[in-house]
Design an enzyme around this catalytic site. Structure first.
Site, PDB file in Angstrom:
ATOM      1  N   CYS A   1       0.823  -1.151  -0.187  1.00  0.00           N
ATOM      2  CA  CYS A   1      -0.011  -0.062   0.015  1.00  0.00           C
ATOM      3  C   CYS A   1       0.872   1.330  -0.085  1.00  0.00           C
ATOM      4  O   CYS A   1       0.512   2.266  -0.981  1.00  0.00           O
ATOM      5  CB  CYS A   1      -0.909  -0.079   1.098  1.00  0.00           C
ATOM      6  SG  CYS A   1      -0.413   0.092   2.756  1.00  0.00           S
TER       7      CYS A   1
ATOM      8  N   HIS B   1      -2.762   1.083   6.904  1.00  0.00           N
ATOM      9  CA  HIS B   1      -2.945   1.077   5.563  1.00  0.00           C
ATOM     10  C   HIS B   1      -3.336   2.321   4.861  1.00  0.00           C
ATOM     11  O   HIS B   1      -3.963   3.275   5.646  1.00  0.00           O
ATOM     12  CB  HIS B   1      -4.083  -0.035   5.385  1.00  0.00           C
ATOM     13  CG  HIS B   1      -4.648  -0.313   3.868  1.00  0.00           C
ATOM     14  ND1 HIS B   1      -3.649  -1.147   3.122  1.00  0.00           N
ATOM     15  CD2 HIS B   1      -5.588   0.141   3.075  1.00  0.00           C
ATOM     16  CE1 HIS B   1      -4.147  -1.094   1.798  1.00  0.00           C
ATOM     17  NE2 HIS B   1      -5.358  -0.525   1.835  1.00  0.00           N
TER      18      HIS B   1
ATOM     19  N   HIS C   1      -6.172   1.390  -3.944  1.00  0.00           N
ATOM     20  CA  HIS C   1      -5.067   1.144  -2.968  1.00  0.00           C
ATOM     21  C   HIS C   1      -4.714  -0.405  -3.369  1.00  0.00           C
ATOM     22  O   HIS C   1      -5.092  -0.866  -4.248  1.00  0.00           O
ATOM     23  CB  HIS C   1      -5.713   1.052  -1.724  1.00  0.00           C
ATOM     24  CG  HIS C   1      -6.888   0.227  -1.458  1.00  0.00           C
ATOM     25  ND1 HIS C   1      -6.775  -1.139  -0.558  1.00  0.00           N
ATOM     26  CD2 HIS C   1      -8.146   0.046  -2.234  1.00  0.00           C
ATOM     27  CE1 HIS C   1      -8.106  -1.648  -0.580  1.00  0.00           C
ATOM     28  NE2 HIS C   1      -8.850  -1.152  -1.578  1.00  0.00           N
TER      29      HIS C   1
END
Length: 172
Positions: free
Chosen positions: A76, A128, A140
């Site tokens: 990510c 994240h 993402h």
């Protein structure tokens, strides 16, 4: 020559991904037309729309732990770092937690395409990160076995893990 069922399934998935990407791009372009192209607190609207568009163009790039390239895959934060470097020439920190410390803190109603959105996915705040693209959606690199995708922030999983957002500009 007949297409095998597995090949048909793969083709169908690819078409569905392309359809979702096209709809997201259309929504983003409509949102960009409806909002002013300048704001004193951020880079120009064109720059941040470029961030969101480039991020979405990487859809289907596979997830790879520690990855930071389109050729080999992204995790990510590697994905976000790559997008900002290749669109705005900005070098962001390597981890999502470090990224959560740069820029300006935002309320949900202030989100614009190109802003960073953060989630608690490992029982750890800011574990994240993704890039907001408009219409309560973000792009993402989700997890192992998956690929870069556009996801709704309205989904229960993401809504319950949302940690906040940051706006990163060259002035920050």
């Amino acid at each position: 020559m007949a297409i095998l069922p597995l090949q048909m399934q793969a083709l169908y998935r690819k078409l569905r991904t392309m359809q979702r990407l096209a709809l997201t791009l259309l929504a983003l372009l409509l949102a960009a037309c409806a909002t002013p192209s300048h704001s004193p607190e951020r880079a120009s609207g064109g720059d941040t729309n470029e961030v969101a568009l480039y991020a979405m163009s990487l859809a289907d790039t596979p997830y790879r732990y520690g990855g930071n390239s389109a050729e080999n895959g992204f995790d990510c934060s590697g994905f976000v770092q790559h997008v900002y470097l290749n669109t705005l020439g900005m070098k962001l920190p390597r981890t999502s937690h470090e990224m959560s410390q740069v820029g300006v803190n935002l309320e949900t109603g202030q989100l614009r395409p190109g802003d960073l959105v953060f989630f608690n996915t490992r029982k750890k705040p800011f574990s994240h990160v993704g890039i907001y693209v408009g219409e309560e959606r973000f792009v993402h690199s989700p997890s192992s076995g998956r690929a870069i995708m556009v996801t709704s922030m309205r989904e229960d999983y993401w809504r319950s893990r949302y940690n906040g957002a940051r706006r990163v500009t060259s002035a920050n």
